[in-house]
Design a protein around this motif. Sequence first.
Motif, PDB file in Angstrom:
ATOM      1  N   GLN A  14     -10.764  -5.641   0.501  1.00  0.00           N
ATOM      2  CA  GLN A  14     -10.128  -5.711  -0.812  1.00  0.00           C
ATOM      3  C   GLN A  14     -10.464  -6.983  -1.582  1.00  0.00           C
ATOM      4  OE1 GLN A  14      -6.136  -4.339   1.028  1.00  0.00           O
ATOM      5  NE2 GLN A  14      -6.065  -3.510  -1.028  1.00  0.00           N
TER       6      GLN A  14
ATOM      7  N   HIS B   9      -8.215  -3.519   9.153  1.00  0.00           N
ATOM      8  CA  HIS B   9      -7.591  -3.125   7.893  1.00  0.00           C
ATOM      9  C   HIS B   9      -8.543  -2.149   7.200  1.00  0.00           C
ATOM     10  CE1 HIS B   9      -4.228  -4.466   4.984  1.00  0.00           C
ATOM     11  NE2 HIS B   9      -4.807  -3.423   4.422  1.00  0.00           N
TER      12      HIS B   9
ATOM     13  N   GLU C 295      -1.250  -0.498   9.597  1.00  0.00           N
ATOM     14  CA  GLU C 295      -0.801   0.813   9.128  1.00  0.00           C
ATOM     15  C   GLU C 295      -1.593   1.994   9.694  1.00  0.00           C
ATOM     16  OE1 GLU C 295      -0.773   0.617   4.843  1.00  0.00           O
ATOM     17  OE2 GLU C 295       0.929  -0.726   4.818  1.00  0.00           O
TER      18      GLU C 295
ATOM     19  N   GLU D  92      -7.685  -2.085  -4.989  1.00  0.00           N
ATOM     20  CA  GLU D  92      -6.541  -1.298  -4.496  1.00  0.00           C
ATOM     21  C   GLU D  92      -7.016   0.102  -4.064  1.00  0.00           C
ATOM     22  OE1 GLU D  92      -3.625  -1.898  -3.367  1.00  0.00           O
ATOM     23  OE2 GLU D  92      -2.947   0.186  -3.298  1.00  0.00           O
ATOM     24  N   TRP D  93      -7.932   0.131  -3.074  1.00  0.00           N
ATOM     25  CA  TRP D  93      -8.378   1.364  -2.436  1.00  0.00           C
ATOM     26  C   TRP D  93      -8.737   2.452  -3.466  1.00  0.00           C
ATOM     27  CZ3 TRP D  93      -9.832  -0.530   1.896  1.00  0.00           C
ATOM     28  CH2 TRP D  93      -9.073  -1.520   2.513  1.00  0.00           C
TER      29      TRP D  93
HETATM   30  C1  GBH Z   1      -0.627  -1.154   1.896  1.00  0.00           C
HETATM   31  O1  GBH Z   1      -0.501   0.215   2.112  1.00  0.00           O
HETATM   32  C2  GBH Z   1      -1.969  -1.613   2.373  1.00  0.00           C
HETATM   33  O2  GBH Z   1      -1.876  -2.229   3.639  1.00  0.00           O
HETATM   34  C3  GBH Z   1      -2.668  -2.549   1.428  1.00  0.00           C
HETATM   35  O3  GBH Z   1      -4.009  -2.681   1.782  1.00  0.00           O
HETATM   36  C4  GBH Z   1      -2.487  -2.060   0.008  1.00  0.00           C
HETATM   37  O4  GBH Z   1      -3.245  -2.789  -0.917  1.00  0.00           O
HETATM   38  C5  GBH Z   1      -1.023  -2.146  -0.314  1.00  0.00           C
HETATM   39  O5  GBH Z   1      -0.264  -1.446   0.611  1.00  0.00           O
HETATM   40  C6  GBH Z   1      -0.660  -1.628  -1.686  1.00  0.00           C
HETATM   41  O6  GBH Z   1      -0.891  -0.251  -1.785  1.00  0.00           O
HETATM   42  O7  GBH Z   1       6.370   7.727  -0.941  1.00  0.00           O
HETATM   43  O8  GBH Z   1       6.842   6.589  -2.978  1.00  0.00           O
HETATM   44  O9  GBH Z   1       7.903   5.901  -0.940  1.00  0.00           O
HETATM   45  C7  GBH Z   1       0.589   0.843   1.481  1.00  0.00           C
HETATM   46  C8  GBH Z   1       0.991   2.139   2.159  1.00  0.00           C
HETATM   47  C9  GBH Z   1       1.925   4.301   1.979  1.00  0.00           C
HETATM   48  C10 GBH Z   1       2.930   2.522   0.749  1.00  0.00           C
HETATM   49  C11 GBH Z   1       2.555   5.309   1.064  1.00  0.00           C
HETATM   50  C12 GBH Z   1       3.592   3.521  -0.165  1.00  0.00           C
HETATM   51  C13 GBH Z   1       4.300   5.813  -0.428  1.00  0.00           C
HETATM   52  C14 GBH Z   1       5.430   5.314  -1.269  1.00  0.00           C
HETATM   53  N1  GBH Z   1       1.685   3.044   1.286  1.00  0.00           N
HETATM   54  N2  GBH Z   1       3.778   4.792   0.488  1.00  0.00           N
HETATM   55  S1  GBH Z   1       6.724   6.473  -1.536  1.00  0.00           S
END
Ligand code: GBH
Length: 454
Positions: free
Chosen positions: A24, A126, A171, A409-410
Motif C-alpha cells: 500500500q 499483508h 486478516e 486502498e486495494w
Molecule cells: C484493513 O482491512 C486492511 O488490513 C488494510 O490494509 C486496509 O487498508 C484497511 O483495512 C482499510 O480498508 O460490513 O460495513 O461492517 C479491512 C477489512 C473487512 C473492514 C470488511 C470492513 C466490512 C465493514 N474490512 N469490513 S461492514
Amino acid sequence: MALTNKLRYFPTTFAWGVATAAYQIEGAATIDGRGSSIWDEFSHTPGKVLSGDTGDIACDHYHRYPEDIALMNHIGVTHYRFSVSWPRILPDGDSHHINAKGLAFYDRLVDTLLDNQIIPAITLYHWDLPSELQIQGGWLNSRTSDVFAEYAQIMVAVLGDRVKQWITHNEPWCTAVLGHLTGEHAPGVTSKDAALTAAHHVLLSHGKAMMAMRSTRNDLQIGITLNLSQVYPDQPSVESIRAASLQDVFNNRWYLDPLFLGHYPEELIDIFGKQPQFLSHDMDLIKQPLDFLGVNYYSAQVVAPSGDNESPWPVRHVTPKDRITAMGWPVIPKGLTDLLMRLQRDYGPIPLFITENGAAYPDEIVDGRIHDVDRIEYLSDHIEAIADALAHGVDVRGYFLWSLLDNFEWAFGYSKRFGIVYVDYTTLERTLKDSAQWYGRLIHDALSLPLNPV
Ligand code: GBH
C-alpha cells in the motif's frame, strides 16, 4: 471532552502507534530485485482496481522512508507496525534465492526507526503473495504454508535481534473471503470451497511459522491479527439472534475458535455447506499459544434473518447508515468495547493490541491544511471505547492507527484516504492533517499523565 478524563486508564507502557502495509505504501515494485506479487498482477489486470490504480509507485515509501520516519517522530508515536513485502525477500517464492537487497531495505528501516526511538512491529503477510507461489496454487496448496514458515524464519534471523513483536498474518478472513470467495481482492478466485481451503492453509502457515520463529529465537512476542466485527441482532427475537450468531461465526469464530479452542465452529457447515477438510495434526499447529492477539476494528454489523429460504446467505444486513465513513462503513465505537470484553470473556485472558483502527473521509487540502474533523471524532470515540474496555479490566496493550499515510486502498486504489498524513499523488508531497496534530497531542497527554487507577 470525555476522552481526556479517561486517559488515566491507559498505562504508561501503552503502545501508541501507526500502521501501514508494504504494497500500500512502498512502490519501487521492480527495484532492487523485488519479485512480482499477486497484487502486482491483480492491479495490472483491467477492471480489478478502481481507475486502474496500481502500487507501482504508491507513496514511494521505499525511497522516502527517512522522511516518513521523521514525520512519525514529529507526531510522537511510540510504535510503528509495517509489513514486509514477501516478494522483496523471496522474489521467486523459493527460499533458495534470498534477495539481499530486499533484506537490506528492512534492515535500514528498522535501524532508522530505532534511531528515532520508535519501536517496530512487523507483519509478515499483508496480502502480497509472490506470484510464483500463486502459479503453484497459492493458498490452495498446503506447500505455501511451508514456504511461509521458511520466509518467517529468515526474517526473524535477520531482524529478531532488534524487532521483538511479530504478526504472522494480517486478516486471514480477507485473504479467504475477499481473495477466494467474492474475488474483490487478489488472486480473484470465487469459490466457497476455495475460501475454506485458503483459510485453513493460512492458519496452518501461521502455526508452522510460529514453530519456525520460536525455534530461531526465544525472546519474541508472536501473534496474529484478525479483522473482527461485533455483530448485533436487529431485535431480540429468536430468528434475529440466530442470524447474528451465524454472522459472528463467519466474521469472527471461523478464526478465533481454531486459534484458541483448537476446532472450527460446527456452524461453518450452514455457511459453506461443508466443514473444512484437514489433517488432525494441523490443529495442533494452529492452536499453539499466542503471545498476543492483534485486533483490526473498523465497524460493527446489525443483522436480521434474510427471510428468503432460497437465498444462499441466511443473513441480511440492516446496519444503520446515519453515521458512515467514505467506505460506507457505519461508525459504531461501542462495538469495539463490546468486542474487547467478549474476547476477554470467551478466549482470554490474552494481551490484545488494536493493530488497526481508522477511517477514510473525503479530505480536502485548503491553504495547505486538512481539517479532518470527522476523522478526529472517529478516532477519539474509538480510543474512548478502548478506555472503557481497560476500565473493565481488559488487557489492551496498544493501539496502531490505520494509517500513517494516505495509501493504495486495494480495490479502491487511491480514491480512499485513511492517512493522518495527506499524500499528493502527483508530487508525493506529505502534509500533516489536523488529525496527526491531534493524535500527537493525545499521545503526549496520555504519556505525561500519572497512572492513577480509579
Ligand atoms: C484493513 O482491512 C486492511 O488490513 C488494510 O490494509 C486496509 O487498508 C484497511 O483495512 C482499510 O480498508 O460490513 O460495513 O461492517 C479491512 C477489512 C473487512 C473492514 C470488511 C470492513 C466490512 C465493514 N474490512 N469490513 S461492514
